[in-house]
Design an enzyme around this catalytic site. Structure first.
Site, mmCIF file in Angstrom:
data_model
loop_
_atom_site.group_PDB
_atom_site.id
_atom_site.type_symbol
_atom_site.label_atom_id
_atom_site.label_comp_id
_atom_site.label_asym_id
_atom_site.label_seq_id
_atom_site.Cartn_x
_atom_site.Cartn_y
_atom_site.Cartn_z
ATOM 1 N N GLN A 73 2.536 8.366 5.740
ATOM 2 C CA GLN A 73 3.479 7.733 6.670
ATOM 3 C C GLN A 73 4.448 8.772 7.213
ATOM 4 O O GLN A 73 4.728 8.825 8.404
ATOM 5 C CB GLN A 73 4.275 6.641 5.941
ATOM 6 C CG GLN A 73 3.627 5.302 5.929
ATOM 7 C CD GLN A 73 3.539 4.735 7.326
ATOM 8 O OE1 GLN A 73 2.457 4.686 7.906
ATOM 9 N NE2 GLN A 73 4.650 4.320 7.909
ATOM 10 N N GLY A 104 -8.807 -3.013 11.419
ATOM 11 C CA GLY A 104 -9.110 -4.404 11.778
ATOM 12 C C GLY A 104 -10.379 -4.515 12.611
ATOM 13 O O GLY A 104 -11.191 -5.425 12.419
ATOM 14 N N LYS A 139 -7.679 -7.794 -2.567
ATOM 15 C CA LYS A 139 -7.521 -6.342 -2.671
ATOM 16 C C LYS A 139 -6.147 -5.956 -2.134
ATOM 17 O O LYS A 139 -5.909 -6.008 -0.922
ATOM 18 C CB LYS A 139 -8.592 -5.596 -1.857
ATOM 19 C CG LYS A 139 -8.553 -4.108 -2.166
ATOM 20 C CD LYS A 139 -9.099 -3.250 -1.049
ATOM 21 C CE LYS A 139 -8.080 -2.501 -0.255
ATOM 22 N NZ LYS A 139 -7.086 -1.718 -0.948
ATOM 23 N N GLY A 189 -3.508 -5.424 8.645
ATOM 24 C CA GLY A 189 -3.455 -3.966 8.585
ATOM 25 C C GLY A 189 -3.466 -3.381 9.981
ATOM 26 O O GLY A 189 -3.109 -4.060 10.957
ATOM 27 N N GLU A 218 -4.574 -9.902 11.424
ATOM 28 C CA GLU A 218 -3.159 -9.696 11.790
ATOM 29 C C GLU A 218 -2.967 -8.193 11.863
ATOM 30 O O GLU A 218 -2.939 -7.520 10.823
ATOM 31 C CB GLU A 218 -2.239 -10.254 10.697
ATOM 32 C CG GLU A 218 -2.295 -11.749 10.522
ATOM 33 C CD GLU A 218 -1.476 -12.498 11.568
ATOM 34 O OE1 GLU A 218 -0.914 -11.874 12.480
ATOM 35 O OE2 GLU A 218 -1.438 -13.728 11.455
HETATM 36 P P1 NAD Z 1 -4.533 -0.193 6.893
HETATM 37 O O1 NAD Z 1 -5.307 -0.782 8.012
HETATM 38 O O2 NAD Z 1 -4.646 1.240 6.633
HETATM 39 O O3 NAD Z 1 -4.897 -0.912 5.514
HETATM 40 C C1 NAD Z 1 -4.812 -2.309 5.321
HETATM 41 C C2 NAD Z 1 -5.695 -2.703 4.149
HETATM 42 O O4 NAD Z 1 -7.063 -2.481 4.497
HETATM 43 C C3 NAD Z 1 -5.463 -1.894 2.873
HETATM 44 O O5 NAD Z 1 -5.595 -2.725 1.747
HETATM 45 C C4 NAD Z 1 -6.585 -0.865 2.923
HETATM 46 O O6 NAD Z 1 -6.909 -0.346 1.669
HETATM 47 C C5 NAD Z 1 -7.710 -1.695 3.506
HETATM 48 N N1 NAD Z 1 -8.777 -0.920 4.164
HETATM 49 C C6 NAD Z 1 -8.723 0.344 4.634
HETATM 50 N N2 NAD Z 1 -9.918 0.695 5.166
HETATM 51 C C7 NAD Z 1 -10.743 -0.364 5.038
HETATM 52 C C8 NAD Z 1 -12.094 -0.632 5.392
HETATM 53 N N3 NAD Z 1 -12.844 0.291 6.001
HETATM 54 N N4 NAD Z 1 -12.616 -1.840 5.121
HETATM 55 C C9 NAD Z 1 -11.858 -2.795 4.539
HETATM 56 N N5 NAD Z 1 -10.572 -2.608 4.160
HETATM 57 C C10 NAD Z 1 -10.012 -1.411 4.408
HETATM 58 O O7 NAD Z 1 -2.997 -0.617 7.158
HETATM 59 P P2 NAD Z 1 -1.698 -0.221 6.320
HETATM 60 O O8 NAD Z 1 -1.356 1.204 6.608
HETATM 61 O O9 NAD Z 1 -1.846 -0.662 4.906
HETATM 62 O O10 NAD Z 1 -0.611 -1.182 6.996
HETATM 63 C C11 NAD Z 1 0.059 -0.881 8.168
HETATM 64 C C12 NAD Z 1 -0.514 -1.636 9.356
HETATM 65 O O11 NAD Z 1 -0.529 -3.031 9.088
HETATM 66 C C13 NAD Z 1 0.318 -1.486 10.609
HETATM 67 O O12 NAD Z 1 -0.518 -1.250 11.710
HETATM 68 C C14 NAD Z 1 1.016 -2.815 10.748
HETATM 69 O O13 NAD Z 1 1.396 -3.149 12.058
HETATM 70 C C15 NAD Z 1 -0.012 -3.740 10.207
HETATM 71 N N6 NAD Z 1 0.602 -5.002 9.794
HETATM 72 C C16 NAD Z 1 0.379 -6.113 10.562
HETATM 73 C C17 NAD Z 1 0.976 -7.318 10.218
HETATM 74 C C18 NAD Z 1 0.753 -8.564 11.032
HETATM 75 O O14 NAD Z 1 0.966 -9.644 10.507
HETATM 76 N N7 NAD Z 1 0.331 -8.483 12.268
HETATM 77 C C19 NAD Z 1 1.787 -7.391 9.075
HETATM 78 C C20 NAD Z 1 1.987 -6.226 8.336
HETATM 79 C C21 NAD Z 1 1.372 -5.043 8.689
#
Ligand code: NAD
Length: 495
Positions: free
Chosen positions: A329, A231, A173, A226, A248
């Protein structure tokens, strides 16, 4: 504009007859494509395809799976410019970084292709005679990959290449903001010759598609990148199903700048670390911890450098910083800038949207620098935008304390010319990555990547990548021709 379907069982589903969403260019507002918003039934179709394809893919020799990865690397290299342009248009990072995003995918494909000839287990001794012991790695089965938008090619590639090489099949996804990049990945795998059903993509919203993947009984593991709060939810849901989870999550990464550092070198790194990808890297430098003796000098230098950055359309190679990725954002970053001002942090550069003409169609925020206190929220919480908090410290010990004083632990850095301090920092900083005399960004694919504390616990990339998608099986082969009983017969031997 393209209308896409899902990628299931080696083909694209029909685009019509479903609720759809648009993906747009955050610099211009142009609609790039539409995608269907998946339902639990769509997830079920993808998991069924992945489950059906699993046994044949598992039984395909790993070096052969590696050859498909090598072929995918060749295709991605050939299509690098085209895919990089899609990254830049859909996510908003400048084109040089768009190329870097794709290159990371190519690098990892090449690295993991070789892993196909390793996937090492162990052989060891037995406590009994005429008995052989070893471990072998087994793929988890069909796995779900849920990814964010900030590295829309590199992160899905890190996850999918490792999963596929290990013999797992995949339901992917992509982030809702970047499905077009996901579609390019499907095209590359298809051309590389992945059998139908081995890699599937369902687009849509996290609460439905992401959730549907985690809760589907056919899914044996989930790899998630995410935000921390998402997470946590993913972890809880996966825990109920007792499946393996990779996490992550966020970061609040600091550079420590000591009084003996090469300041010109440090400034180049800090500007790149803080404002590259408009600060939307999980490893972005969002805190600059500075020794008191050089603090005033550093404030002046960093402000000047931030103000000199060219903000603009990221497809223009002369642009240094592009827009942030979405209206959400933009809202979040502007809110944090307001919080910083309210808390009494001193705004030194930026702090507002860039307005007028073409900028009004995009989400451009000026590179922003605050002189902040270590306890300010802007210095403790992840903003995920072009905002840097500069914090004064008294000495090395104080700097380490501030660096560790947040709930995250992804990347970190120290600039110093004192080798003893450098090694002490490596030992004491609580983070998955520490750079010396380089900024907090720039991970290479053959080293493990991941964090500690609220950043999560998984290690992706490097040889550690296979741990996420395999389990170790212990194998005992008894060639004595009689019943030998571990523990019981061993005890007899020692008497
Ligand atoms: P997010 O948590 O909003 O979304 C991440 C993914 O999860 C998306 O595909 C989203 O559609 C999905 N998602 C959302 N709600 C969900 C649920 N209830 N159940 C399952 N999946 C769901 O994050 P984002 O805004 O896309 O990305 C930014 C974040 O990602 C930041 O906090 C950043 O630090 C983190 N990030 C971490 C790393 C790492 O390796 N540590 C790398 C890149 C980004």
């Amino acid at each position: 504009m393209e209308d896409h379907g899902f990628y299931i069982n080696g083909g694209w589903t029909k685009a019509s007859g479903r609720k759809r969403f648009e993906t747009t260019n955050p610099a211009t507002g142009e609609v790039l494509a539409t995608f269907p918003a998946g339902t639990k039934e769509d997830v079920d179709a993808a998991v069924t395809a992945a489950a059906t394809a699993f046994s044949k893919w598992r039984d395909t020799p790993a070096p052969k799976r590696g050859l498909i990865m090598l072929e995918a690397a060749r295709i991605m290299r050939r299509r690098k410019e085209e895919i990089a342009a899609v990254v830049t248009k859909e996510m908003g990072k400048v084109i040089a970084e768009g190329r870097g995003d794709v290159q990371e995918g190519i690098d990892f494909l090449e690295f993991m292709a070789g892993e196909g000839r390793r996937l090492y287990g162990e052989t060891t001794t037995s406590e009994l005679p005429d008995k052989f012991c070893m471990t072998v790695r087994q793929p988890l089965g069909p796995v779900g990959l849920i990814t964010p938008w900030n590295f829309p090619v590199a992160i899905p590639m890190w996850k999918s290449v490792a999963a596929l090489l290990c013999g797992c099949t995949v339901v992917f996804k992509p982030a809702t903001l970047t499905p077009l990049c996901g579609a390019k990945i499907c095209e590359v795998y298809e051309e590389a010759g992945l059998p139908p059903g081995v890699f599937n993509m369902v687009t849509g919203f996290g609460g439905v598609v992401g959730d549907g993947i985690i809760e589907h009984p056919g899914i044996r593991g989930v790899s998630f990148t995410g935000g921390v709060e998402t997470g946590r939810e993913v972890y809880q849901k996966a825990a109920r199903r007792l499946i393996k989870v990779g996490l992550e999550l966020g970061g609040k990464n600091a550079v420590i700048l000591m009084e003996d550092a090469d300041l010109d070198l440090a400034m180049d790194g800090i500007v790149f670390g803080a404002f590259g990808t408009a600060g939307q890297r999980c490893t972005a430098t969002s805190r600059l911890i500075v020794h008191k003796d050089i603090f005033e000098d550093v404030l002046g230098r960093i402000t000047e450098r931030a103000e000199a950055l060219r903000l603009g359309n990221p497809i223009d190679p002369k642009t240094d910083v592009g827009p942030v990725a979405s209206p959400d954002q933009e809202k979040k970053v502007i809110e944090y800038i307001g919080i910083g001002k309210k808390e009494g942090a001193k705004l030194l550069a930026g702090g507002e949207k860039l307005r007028g003409g073409a900028y009004d169609k995009g989400f451009f925020i000026k590179p922003t620098v605050f002189e902040a206190k270590r306890t300010h929220r802007i210095a403790m919480e992840e903003i995920f935008g072009p905002v840097l908090s500069v914090i004064k410290v008294n000495d090395f010990e104080d700097a380490i304390g501030v660096s560790n004083g947040v709930k995250y632990g992804l990347s970190s850095s120290i600039y110093t010319n004192d080798i003893n301090r450098a090694f002490k920092a490596i030992q004491r900083i609580e983070a998955g990555i520490t750079y010396v005399n380089a900024p907090t960004i720039g991970a290479e694919v053959h080293l493990p990547f991941g964090g500690v504390k609220d950043t999560g616990f998984t290690r992706e990339a490097g040889s550690a990548a296979v741990d996420e998608f395999t389990y170790e099986k212990a194998v005992y082969i008894d060639y004595s021709g009689r019943l030998q009983r571990a523990q019981l017969d061993t005890e007899k031997l020692t008497k």
